[in-house]
Design a protein around this motif. Structure first.
Motif, PDB file in Angstrom:
ATOM      1  N   THR A 246      39.626  81.799  40.988  1.00  0.00           N
ATOM      2  CA  THR A 246      40.504  80.684  40.668  1.00  0.00           C
ATOM      3  C   THR A 246      40.225  79.503  41.597  1.00  0.00           C
ATOM      4  O   THR A 246      39.602  79.655  42.657  1.00  0.00           O
ATOM      5  N   ASP A 247      40.715  78.340  41.193  1.00  0.00           N
ATOM      6  CA  ASP A 247      40.541  77.140  42.006  1.00  0.00           C
ATOM      7  C   ASP A 247      41.471  77.104  43.217  1.00  0.00           C
ATOM      8  O   ASP A 247      41.475  76.114  43.959  1.00  0.00           O
ATOM      9  N   ARG A 248      42.238  78.161  43.421  1.00  0.00           N
ATOM     10  CA  ARG A 248      43.057  78.210  44.646  1.00  0.00           C
ATOM     11  C   ARG A 248      42.198  78.201  45.901  1.00  0.00           C
ATOM     12  O   ARG A 248      42.690  77.900  46.989  1.00  0.00           O
ATOM     13  N   ILE A 249      40.917  78.482  45.762  1.00  0.00           N
ATOM     14  CA  ILE A 249      40.033  78.471  46.929  1.00  0.00           C
ATOM     15  C   ILE A 249      39.711  77.059  47.401  1.00  0.00           C
ATOM     16  O   ILE A 249      38.994  76.895  48.400  1.00  0.00           O
ATOM     17  N   VAL A 250      40.213  76.034  46.720  1.00  0.00           N
ATOM     18  CA  VAL A 250      39.932  74.658  47.151  1.00  0.00           C
ATOM     19  C   VAL A 250      40.320  74.451  48.611  1.00  0.00           C
ATOM     20  O   VAL A 250      39.599  73.787  49.373  1.00  0.00           O
ATOM     21  N   HIS A 251      41.434  75.023  49.010  1.00  0.00           N
ATOM     22  CA  HIS A 251      41.889  74.876  50.403  1.00  0.00           C
ATOM     23  C   HIS A 251      40.900  75.522  51.369  1.00  0.00           C
ATOM     24  O   HIS A 251      40.554  74.952  52.404  1.00  0.00           O
ATOM     25  N   LEU A 252      40.457  76.715  51.029  1.00  0.00           N
ATOM     26  CA  LEU A 252      39.543  77.456  51.888  1.00  0.00           C
ATOM     27  C   LEU A 252      38.180  76.776  51.955  1.00  0.00           C
ATOM     28  O   LEU A 252      37.536  76.764  53.010  1.00  0.00           O
TER      29      LEU A 252
ATOM     30  N   THR B   2      46.671  77.560  54.913  1.00  0.00           N
ATOM     31  CA  THR B   2      45.273  77.687  54.504  1.00  0.00           C
ATOM     32  C   THR B   2      44.598  78.839  55.240  1.00  0.00           C
ATOM     33  O   THR B   2      43.807  79.594  54.654  1.00  0.00           O
ATOM     34  N   ALA B   3      44.908  78.989  56.518  1.00  0.00           N
ATOM     35  CA  ALA B   3      44.373  80.123  57.274  1.00  0.00           C
ATOM     36  C   ALA B   3      44.861  81.440  56.678  1.00  0.00           C
ATOM     37  O   ALA B   3      44.143  82.445  56.679  1.00  0.00           O
TER      38      ALA B   3
END
Length: 266
Positions: A156-162, A132-133
């Motif tokens: 995109t929804d890949r930013i959910v982790h961030l 995530t970092a």
């Protein structure tokens, strides 16, 4: 929180997305200044190549990682600057290839360590948190590259982790400003790029933040000024958090000015 998403696959995908922005650049393109003072596009990718290299060592060779990381524990910024200079001695093509190799090995190495702790600069981290970092690094430095090249990034929804990482690292912003981190919980009620609703934090928290998850990520990486973002704070402490928020350790840096990217964000 992110069980429906593979953080390691998302880390690789974020690297691929940034790669598409820089792969076709010529010499002047690589030399384009970015909003980070003194850093060109090449500097940004060289930095990411080194961070990915550390992730490779962390997940595959802890002893080598400790040797590589030792100088940073004495003089973090000096160590980073020295490594950046070392990478920048290479050609743009060489920097790009080093980044590609390191990020692929890093994502694979971390995935192989799922559920385990791996060494890092301040303290050991779960492999998923270090991944995530890595997404955080790609998002922040990737935004600098996109801004330098005057292009809009795919959201995109890949930013959910961030997004969740920003809540977990809430204390960092206060520490960077010489303040005591609060104990009062804050909730995030944000809208994902896909339109999905993401809620992080206690449901009964008296103070909360609403708005765009993408804008929240820009805020916690200090790539946009709060005044330019679709974020609303409810409660004095939640509002102050948005003034000092950052998801990384260390000095806050200059940040960005209100309206600095108004033309690009329109």
């Amino acid at each position: 929180m992110t069980g429906q998403n593979d953080v390691y696959a998302d880390l690789a995908a974020e690297g691929d997305a940034l790669d598409r922005l820089v792969a076709g650049l010529d010499g002047p393109g690589w030399a384009t200044p970015t909003p980070s003072p003194g850093w060109t596009v090449a500097d940004q990718i060289a930095h990411l190549a080194f961070i990915a290299h550390l992730a490779v060592l962390s997940s595959t060779d802890p002893e080598a990682f400790e040797i590589e990381a030792a100088p940073s524990r004495v003089d973090f910024q000096g160590s980073v600057d020295a490594k950046l200079a070392e990478y920048m001695a290479d050609s743009p093509e060489g920097i790009l290839q080093r980044w590609r190799t390191n990020r692929e090995k890093g994502a694979q190495g971390l995935a192989a360590m799922e559920g385990q702790m791996v060494p890092w600069l301040q303290t050991p981290l779960p492999a998923s948190v270090l991944a995530t970092a890595g997404i955080m690094e790609l998002f922040g430095h990737g935004q600098d590259v996109a801004d330098a090249l005057r292009v809009k990034r795919e959201r995109t929804d890949r930013i959910v982790h961030l997004t969740y990482f920003g809540l977990l690292t809430r204390a960092f912003g206060y520490v960077a400003h010489g303040e005591e981190p609060p104990t009062e919980p804050v909730r995030l009620d944000l809208v994902a790029p896909s339109g999905a609703k993401w809620t992080f934090g206690p449901e009964d928290a008296a103070e909360y933040v609403t708005g765009s998850a993408w804008d929240f990520c820009l805020l916690i990486l200090r790539r946009r000024h709060r005044a330019d973002l679709d974020l609303t704070a409810y409660g004095a402490e939640a509002s102050h958090w948005l003034d000092v928020a950052q998801a990384y350790r260390g000095p806050a840096g200059e940040g960005r000015r209100p309206g600095q990217f108004a033309a690009l964000d329109a």
